[in-house]
Motif scaffolding. Structure first.
Motif, PDB file in Angstrom:
ATOM      1  N   ASN A   1       0.703  -1.305  -0.188  1.00 46.82           N
ATOM      2  CA  ASN A   1      -0.116   0.056   0.092  1.00 46.82           C
ATOM      3  C   ASN A   1       0.838   1.290  -0.077  1.00 46.82           C
TER       4      ASN A   1
ATOM      5  N   LEU B   1       2.178   2.059  -3.385  1.00 42.29           N
ATOM      6  CA  LEU B   1       0.995   2.436  -4.220  1.00 42.29           C
ATOM      7  C   LEU B   1       0.474   3.912  -3.976  1.00 42.29           C
ATOM      8  N   VAL B   2       0.383   4.089  -2.670  1.00 37.75           N
ATOM      9  CA  VAL B   2      -0.193   5.561  -2.529  1.00 37.75           C
ATOM     10  C   VAL B   2       0.964   6.523  -2.226  1.00 37.75           C
TER      11      VAL B   2
ATOM     12  N   ASP C   1       2.460   6.868 -10.402  1.00 38.58           N
ATOM     13  CA  ASP C   1       2.041   5.820 -11.199  1.00 38.58           C
ATOM     14  C   ASP C   1       0.597   5.434 -10.971  1.00 38.58           C
ATOM     15  N   THR C   2       0.471   5.518  -9.649  1.00 36.99           N
ATOM     16  CA  THR C   2      -0.982   5.096  -9.364  1.00 36.99           C
ATOM     17  C   THR C   2      -1.974   6.146  -9.706  1.00 36.99           C
TER      18      THR C   2
ATOM     19  N   GLU D   1      -2.767   5.281 -13.054  1.00 37.80           N
ATOM     20  CA  GLU D   1      -3.709   4.041 -13.034  1.00 37.80           C
ATOM     21  C   GLU D   1      -5.179   4.582 -13.055  1.00 37.80           C
TER      22      GLU D   1
ATOM     23  N   PHE E   1      -8.003   0.970  -2.760  1.00 40.57           N
ATOM     24  CA  PHE E   1      -8.407  -0.041  -4.027  1.00 40.57           C
ATOM     25  C   PHE E   1      -9.682  -1.021  -3.596  1.00 40.57           C
TER      26      PHE E   1
ATOM     27  N   ASP F   1      -5.196   8.223  -1.054  1.00 35.73           N
ATOM     28  CA  ASP F   1      -5.891   6.957  -1.164  1.00 35.73           C
ATOM     29  C   ASP F   1      -7.292   7.067  -1.092  1.00 35.73           C
TER      30      ASP F   1
ATOM     31  N   VAL G   1      -8.096   7.438  -4.848  1.00 40.42           N
ATOM     32  CA  VAL G   1      -8.292   6.165  -5.422  1.00 40.42           C
ATOM     33  C   VAL G   1      -9.575   5.414  -4.933  1.00 40.42           C
TER      34      VAL G   1
ATOM     35  N   THR H   1      -2.831  -2.884  -8.939  1.00 40.15           N
ATOM     36  CA  THR H   1      -3.329  -1.764  -9.754  1.00 40.15           C
ATOM     37  C   THR H   1      -3.799  -2.821 -11.198  1.00 40.15           C
TER      38      THR H   1
END
Lengths: 932, 113
Positions: free
Chosen positions: A740, A743-744, A750-751, A754, A823, A903, A906, B75
């Protein structure tokens, strides 16, 4: 100071593009003021730097862009750049004023000015660029925006064809220029103009020099409409006259000769330069002047005259003497001024008389004396009449043709004779313009009776013709300093002493001028003889026709080739793709050093549970294939396989993946179930046996390849590249769930990409389903609203909703430290909401969940971006996160990282995407217009 | 274990490819889903098989599972859903426009036998 100023000058037009579109809503006049402000502001900001530039300084401003590729956002202001900025912005300002009157009252002008400003911005970029690659970028901007400008009246086929032709020719030239500049940068070792200009010797001595020269010249010649690439310019007369007046006097076509001037110190000084540039210029000069006289269309005449004058400038650069370069710069100035005024005058005549056909005109001087007088003066400058600006540069040209070092013996008469012939032809068409339009009897059935235009519409002509006279009478005062500094920028060295004066005494050039004048008058008088001769000897010229024919042939050939090459079938494409990948894989494996498939690592033993899971997975996947003609069953089996995949993630220490896969599996199955409503429930055996075998072999080989790859990978040791991420996860990102945090936080950017993709996919679905009405497929019972809903489920689901939402909040909050996060929480929320739809029916749910999911998507992206921008406030790079602990009463102490805001974005995007997809798909058969 | 897992991934890929080559939209969607399982698994396995690895960086945790492939795959799974949804919408739109659920928008010459 200079950096900000240059940036402002360059960006003002681009900022103006959206501004004028907004301003036109107020009033069309506001759009005009906005466009004028963008141009005038540029002039005003440049003004303080004029003395320094005239003193010979070159001002450079630089911002790093992609330094490793040699691409810097670097701007320079030298004499040449300043001169062009003046032309672009000054004449641009006049065009803005003129267009406000020229375009019909009902045109709101926003679109026009937006294109015009974009074009002006592109031109400014070309002339201000210090970096060669940047120059090419803006060169393309001018190609594209001129395409739009020429096609402004896109309802007319003529305009579309002309625009396409201009784009094909100048855009193609732009590609050549790009290639040329890339080579030039390689050879010179830099893309910075300052450095490239200093390395002319290196470039000229390099074996690639002829290639560079050819490619760069291709760019310049196409843009400047040099023979044989001139066809697009007369065709572009289909554009509105303000556009022609701007593009074909001071800007677009001047970009080509600007390029010649800019790279003069690097590329000139060789025989190749002199032969090609001089030769093409000479041919264009004479050819354009000859054709111009034969045009009955006012703008057609001016178009070919423009071609001819650009040929003259090109020829001057090609003569490759220092004085000729000065003359070329001088003629660029003069031509811009008189040609802009002539185009504007032609537009006024067209506007007032309703036609541009000169055969129907005559005696207009009586009807519009003031405009007529101005146009006659400008035409005089075009012909090179003394006391007007065109005379001065033409005389310089004549002087340069005499005694040119490259010609001796009898050949030394060649250039002067050519110059006089060109002069004669120029005088001829100028006389025709003046005589047929303003004298020579009365107008013949004009659609309207012309009279003087509104005062403000004529103002641009007033100003320009005043300049024609002032430069003609007081050349040294008016243009002396700028000509000196621009020439210094072109030559990058000593400028030969020149004296701008109207009287140089009885010299050979003066004699040539007189000869050209008299010859021109005679030529006009006896033109019919020549025309008859032409009609007998030469075919009709039709550059545009030829282009169109070539275009059609190419189009047809492409279609034939496609029909032959292209199976137009998705399975065929995919089979090709799979086959090709297989070949690549085998080639990569066998082609390298021979290696065993199995690596040194132990294979590991299979525990019964995992073995059983894999077996179920195989049954699920295999069953999906075997029963794929019964979609519902196949879908269930697919669900089994998906479930096993998520259990597999769980088994091998990836709880986040397991949760994600599980929840995605649920929504995917619902999505596909919804889709199945509209697709056949059972499909027949479709492909022949041969085709099925072929596919099976392809699939088998592909599977074997993947298995081999996986096996080879699994049995080889590896060093993780995640060491840094693991080490920094807790101290830097404040979370023990490294996945995580990556990702964040660590890879937040990048996230961001996405979730943007996710949002785009959902919006794409939204657009595709917009207004779609599909009846359910045969065999699907069309349920009435409220009918057949599961009562038990409905009763159970309603109280469960808050509980499910609470779970998702929990999953969200703990995500940084324990499996979970935006997510997964988003998916869980979406499933909880979706169950309300399933249980209560779409009407029930929609009445209660009045979310606009498109807005949810937008809010999610907004929150994510805002979190990222938030770190700017603290002077940190985009998306830098911080974290700390909060210890609220009652609740347990937990950690709060700013990444949580991201997040949340997201989370919202995921909820929005899933719900948008499911609700819209569920509503397809309900109404044409679905919610959201 | 390594061999068995590899074969399973390979089987997923093979099933996916075969369905991808079918002429009906729904089969293609199923195939694409299976293929994405295979690809996700392949990327995930870049962190190697280790059933005893620790998933969280708690104090004292040793032998942490490689988080990088996991982050990549996480993802990818969600985007896979977006792609499937888009494909479904495309398929429905195509069916509305062409009246068939054949991937080529018309019954091919080889099909229907």
């Amino acid at each position: 100071m200079i950096a900000g100023a240059l940036l402002f000058v360059l960006l003002a037009p681009f900022v103006g593009v959206p501004a004028v579109v907004l301003l036109q809503r107020l009033h069309r006049r506001c759009a005009a003021w906005g466009a004028a402000a963008a141009m005038a502001a540029g002039l005003a900001v440049l003004a303080p730097f004029v003395p320094r530039v005239l003193a010979g300084e070159t001002l450079v401003a630089r911002w790093q862009w992609l330094p490793e590729w040699g691409l810097d956002f670097a701007l320079r202001l030298d004499g040449l750049g300043l001169l062009f900025c003046g032309l672009i912005l000054g004449i641009g300002l006049l065009i803005v004023l003129y267009a406000a009157y020229y375009l019909p009252e009902k045109d709101r002008l926003g679109r026009f000015y937006a294109m015009l400003l974009a074009f002006a911005g592109g031109m400014l970029g070309v002339v201000l660029a210090e970096n060669l690659l940047l120059l090419v970028v803006f060169w393309e901007v001018t190609s594209l925006s001129s395409f739009l400008l020429i096609a402004y009246k896109y309802e007319a086929r003529e305009a579309r064809v002309a625009a396409r032709m201009a784009l094909a020719v100048t855009g193609g030239g732009g590609l050549a220029l790009l290639a040329g500049v890339l080579l030039l940068g390689q050879v010179a070792g830099s893309f910075d103009l300052s450095e490239v200009l200093a390395r002319g010797d290196v470039v000229r001595a390099h074996p690639l020099y002829p290639v560079i020269l050819g490619l760069v010249l291709l760019g310049a010649f196409t843009k400047s409409a040099q023979f044989p690439f001139h066809g697009w310019l007369p065709a572009a007369m289909a554009a509105l006259t303000p556009v022609s007046a701007y593009l074909h006097s001071a800007t677009m076509v001047k970009a080509g000769v600007f390029l010649l001037a800019r790279l003069y110190p690097v590329l000139s000084g060789t025989e190749a330069w002199m032969v090609v540039v001089g030769g093409v210029g000479a041919v264009t000069f004479v050819y354009g002047a000859y054709v111009a006289l034969r045009k009955d269309d006012l703008k057609g005449l001016l178009a070919y005259s423009t071609i001819s004058h650009l040929g003259l400038v090109t020829l001057l650069f090609g003569l490759d003497t220092r004085m000729a370069a000065v003359a070329a710069v001088f003629h660029i100035i003069n031509h811009a001024i008189f040609k802009a005024s002539l185009f504007i005058a032609a537009g006024i005549i067209d506007h007032e008389a309703g036609t541009r056909d000169m055969r129907r005109m005559g005696g207009l001087l009586r009807l519009m004396p003031w405009t007529g007088a101005l146009a006659i003066v400008a035409a005089g400058a075009m012909a090179g009449v003394p006391l007007l600006n065109g005379f001065l540069s033409k005389e310089m040209f004549f002087a340069e043709t005499i005694g040119h070092p490259a010609f001796d013996g009898a050949a030394r008469y060649l250039l002067p004779v050519l110059a006089v012939v060109g002069g004669v032809l120029s005088v001829g068409y100028s006389v025709r313009f003046v005589h047929e339009v303003f004298f020579g009897g009365a107008p013949r059935d004009l659609p309207r009776t012309p009279h003087e235009p509104p005062r403000w519409m004529r103002l641009p002509v007033d100003v320009l013709v005043a300049l024609v006279l002032l430069v003609g009478l007081l050349p040294q005062v008016m243009v002396g300093p700028i000509l000196l500094s621009a020439s210094a920028a072109v030559l990058q060295g000593e400028v030969p002493a020149f004296r701008l004066a109207i009287w140089h005494g009885f010299t050979t050039p003066l004699l040539m001028s007189v000869a050209a004048m008299l010859g021109g008058l005679l030529y006009y008088r006896f033109r019919h003889v020549l025309f008859a001769l032409h009609a007998r000897l030469l075919p009709r010229d039709g550059g545009q026709m030829a282009f169109e024919r070539a275009y059609r042939v190419a189009e047809l050939a492409a279609m034939r080739a496609m029909a032959w090459l292209d199976p137009r079938s998705l399975p065929a494409y995919l089979a090709l793709l799979v086959g090709f990948v297989l070949v690549l894989g085998v080639w990569a494996w066998r082609g390298g050093a021979p290696a065993d498939l199995a690596g040194p690592l132990a294979w590991g033993s299979v525990d019964p549970l995992t073995g059983f899971g894999l077996l179920v997975l195989a049954v699920g996947a295999g069953g999906t294939v075997l029963l794929h003609r019964r979609p519902l069953v196949a879908l269930m089996l697919l669900g089994v396989a998906g479930l096993m995949v998520s259990l597999g993630f769980l088994r091998f220490a990836a709880p986040d993946l397991a949760l994600t896969q599980l929840s995605v599996e649920v929504v995917t199955v619902v999505l596909l179930l919804l889709a199945l409503r509209y697709l056949p429930q059972v499909t027949a055996a479709e492909s022949g046996a041969a085709r099925r075998w072929r596919d099976a072999v392809l699939a088998g080989l592909g599977g074997l390849g993947v298995a081999a790859l996986t096996f080879a990978m699994l049995t080889r040791p590896f060093e993780t590249i995640s060491g840094w991420q693991i080490a920094h996860s807790v101290p830097g990102g404040g979370g023990t769930n490294v996945v995580n945090v990556i990702l964040v936080d660590i890879r937040g950017f990048d996230t961001m990409g996405e979730i943007a993709v996710l949002a785009m996919a959902a919006l794409g679905l939204h657009a595709l389903l917009q207004g779609l009405r599909l009846p359910p497929a045969a065999g699907v019972a069309s349920a009435q609203p409220g009918e057949g809903l599961p009562v038990m489920l409905a009763m159970l689901m309603r109280p469960l909703l808050p509980l499910a939402l609470a779970v998702s909040v929990y999953i969200f909050l703990r995500g940084h430290n324990l499996p979970g996060g935006g997510f997964i929480a988003g998916l869980v929320t979406a499933i909880a909401l979706m169950l309300q739809y399933v249980a209560g029916g779409i009407d029930f749910a929609r009445a209660r969940l009045r979310w606009n999911y498109v807005k949810v998507l937008g809010a999610g992206l907004g929150v994510a971006v805002a979190t990222g921008l938030g770190s700017w406030v603290f002077g940190r790079p985009f998306l830098t996160s911080t974290h700390g602990y909060v210890d609220p009463p009652v609740l347990e102490k937990f950690e709060l990282a700013s990444a949580m805001g991201f997040d949340l974005g997201v989370y919202l995007v995921v909820v929005g995407t899933v719900m948008l997809c499911l609700t819209e798909l569920g509503a397809v058969s309900r109404s044409g217009r679905v919610g959201g | 274990m390594a061999l068995l897992v590899s074969l399973a991934v390979g089987l997923l890929a093979a099933c996916g490819i075969y369905l991808l080559l079918r002429p009906r939209v729904f089969s293609v969607i199923l195939g694409l889903t299976l293929l994405s399982y295979a690809v996700n698994a392949l990327i995930f396995l870049g962190g190697r098989l280790n059933a005893t690895a620790a998933p969280l960086a708690l104090p004292g945790a040793q032998g942490l599972a490689d988080p990088m492939p996991q982050a990549l795959v996480l993802t990818a799974i969600v985007i896979g859903f977006g792609m499937t949804a888009y494909l479904v919408a495309l398929a429905l739109r195509a069916r509305a426009e062409t009246g068939t659920d054949h991937v080529d928008g018309a019954e091919g010459p080889e099909d229907g036998r």
